[in-house]
Design a protein around this motif. Structure first.
Motif, PDB file in Angstrom:
ATOM      1  N   GLU A  95       0.842  -1.192   0.000  1.00  0.00           N
ATOM      2  CA  GLU A  95       0.000   0.000   0.000  1.00  0.00           C
ATOM      3  C   GLU A  95       0.878   1.243   0.000  1.00  0.00           C
ATOM      4  N   CYS A 117      -6.425  -1.232   3.842  1.00  0.00           N
ATOM      5  CA  CYS A 117      -7.491  -1.899   3.084  1.00  0.00           C
ATOM      6  C   CYS A 117      -8.339  -2.715   4.055  1.00  0.00           C
ATOM      7  N   ARG A 128      -7.095   0.316  -1.720  1.00  0.00           N
ATOM      8  CA  ARG A 128      -6.407  -0.073  -2.940  1.00  0.00           C
ATOM      9  C   ARG A 128      -5.013  -0.574  -2.617  1.00  0.00           C
ATOM     10  N   LYS A 129      -4.494  -1.378  -3.524  1.00  0.00           N
ATOM     11  CA  LYS A 129      -3.165  -1.946  -3.390  1.00  0.00           C
ATOM     12  C   LYS A 129      -2.294  -1.480  -4.544  1.00  0.00           C
ATOM     13  N   LEU A 161     -12.085  -6.549 -11.907  1.00  0.00           N
ATOM     14  CA  LEU A 161     -11.338  -5.350 -11.551  1.00  0.00           C
ATOM     15  C   LEU A 161     -10.702  -4.727 -12.788  1.00  0.00           C
ATOM     16  N   THR A 181      -1.601  -0.930 -10.008  1.00  0.00           N
ATOM     17  CA  THR A 181      -2.366  -0.479  -8.856  1.00  0.00           C
ATOM     18  C   THR A 181      -3.793  -0.985  -9.020  1.00  0.00           C
ATOM     19  N   VAL A 182      -4.342  -1.548  -7.947  1.00  0.00           N
ATOM     20  CA  VAL A 182      -5.669  -2.150  -8.012  1.00  0.00           C
ATOM     21  C   VAL A 182      -6.590  -1.448  -7.015  1.00  0.00           C
ATOM     22  N   ASP A 183      -7.663  -0.860  -7.531  1.00  0.00           N
ATOM     23  CA  ASP A 183      -8.674  -0.229  -6.685  1.00  0.00           C
ATOM     24  C   ASP A 183      -9.676  -1.313  -6.283  1.00  0.00           C
ATOM     25  N   LEU A 184      -9.775  -1.566  -4.978  1.00  0.00           N
ATOM     26  CA  LEU A 184     -10.628  -2.641  -4.472  1.00  0.00           C
ATOM     27  C   LEU A 184     -11.925  -2.128  -3.852  1.00  0.00           C
ATOM     28  N   SER A 185     -12.194  -0.856  -3.983  1.00  0.00           N
ATOM     29  CA  SER A 185     -13.395  -0.284  -3.373  1.00  0.00           C
ATOM     30  C   SER A 185     -14.653  -0.947  -3.932  1.00  0.00           C
TER      31      SER A 185
END
Length: 358
Positions: A95, A117, A128-129, A161, A181-185
């Protein structure tokens, strides 16, 4: 401990080398993954030694496959959660303002509050990661999240995703090792490993990942050394091979010893991960990681020097392996970080996070 490979292990290594030598093994990503599955490289019966033999050949070929991320980064959590490895997978842990390395997620360095997260009661994630390896190719994404009882590992369907590439394309350190970068929202997730068991699983994840990459580094070093010695034998000046000169031959001879030492240490670490879990394995893994990374970068630099002027041109394929060597040298910390960790393990039994200068 048996210091010799079994016949089955040698057959696995030789089959992998033969398959990866075929250009078709890298031409089509979907076919390549189907081949990997068919060859049994994801089978649960394979121990870390067998996986290390495969990783070495993948490094020798500089394969772009997400295999290492699947079996190394995601594999331990997926296995612990009762899942089988059949699809490309990876682990998301880093992160921007939280843990940047796998080591930062392990006790005593880990603080559960560092992981921003989070997971809601219905299983949806928020956060996000960053720097997620092979995020664009993964179908299964294992995510380290802060749950009500501490850090836990959860499974997300990555196909839903939209990763944003952060280290990909020609400008990347190694274009075959993309990160995103991965948005996990709002992403739905299912539990894999509860908080009380995540520490052990993450420790195994780091040991296995660093060991596989140490073996991969040996493969990179072996390829570079083979190129250098082949050129030194074939290239002639003043009527004799340039390898007849001590200034060329002696550094390559020393490099051979360094590469073989790194190979032995990688095999030792692979054996220790399964047979000697805990501090003994941690010391073996850190030693192998340092030796492998240094062997890979040194071998590539020595090969470039051996080729002379042509070695410094971008048209020289060796530079692609040099990029892989440097990617390996920076994954989850630098060689200096690993040396500090190893020193701490040897001197006072703490982890590298408590070593001076960390």
């Amino acid at each position: 401990m048996d210091f010799a490979l079994t016949g089955e292990q040698e057959a696995l290594r030789d089959t992998a080398a033969k398959y990866l030598a075929d250009e078709r093994a890298h031409a089509d990503a979907d076919r390549a993954w189907t081949d990997v599955t068919g060859l049994g490289w994801l089978d649960p019966e394979l121990g870390t030694v067998e996986l290390a033999l495969l990783a070495e050949q993948l490094g020798h070929a500089r394969s772009p496959s997400p295999w290492w991320a699947t079996v190394g980064l995601a594999g331990p959590a997926l296995r612990a959660g009762g899942r089988t490895l059949r699809r490309p997978a990876t682990l998301a842990w880093a992160e921007e303002s939280g843990p940047g390395t796998l080591a930062a997620l392990l006790p005593p360095a880990r603080s559960d509050g560092d992981v921003s997260c989070t997971v809601a009661a219905d299983g949806t994630l928020d956060g996000r990661k960053v720097a997620v390896p092979h995020a664009g190719e993964a179908v299964d994404l294992v995510v380290a999240v802060a749950g009500p009882d501490g850090v836990e590992l959860r499974l997300v369907d990555a196909s839903a995703l939209h990763p944003a590439p952060s280290d990909a394309g020609p400008a990347a350190l190694d274009p075959t090792r993309p990160a995103a970068t991965v948005d996990l929202s709002g992403a739905a997730s299912t539990p894999l490993v509860a908080a009380h068991a995540s520490g052990d699983v993450l420790a195994m994840t780091r040991r296995r990942t660093l060991t596989l990459l140490a073996a991969e580094a040996v493969g990179v070093a072996t390829r570079a050394l083979a190129w250098a010695t082949g050129y030194a034998t074939a290239r002639t000046q003043f009527g004799r091979p340039i390898g007849a000169n001590q200034a060329v031959a002696h550094p390559l001879a020393e490099l051979y010893g360094q590469v073989e030492t790194a190979r032995s240490l990688a095999y030792r670490a692979a054996w220790s991960v399964d047979a000697e879990p805990g501090p003994v394995a941690d010391r073996a893994v850190a030693t192998a990681a340092v030796a492998g990374r240094e062997a890979a970068t040194t071998a590539c630099e020595a090969a470039i020097q051996t080729y002379g002027g042509s070695g410094f041109t971008w048209e020289q394929p060796l530079h692609h392996w040099y990029r892989r060597a440097w990617w390996l040298a920076t994954f989850d910390g630098t060689v200096s970080d690993l040396r500090a960790e190893l020193a701490a393990l040897l001197l006072d039994g703490t982890t590298g996070q408590d070593a001076p200068g960390r």
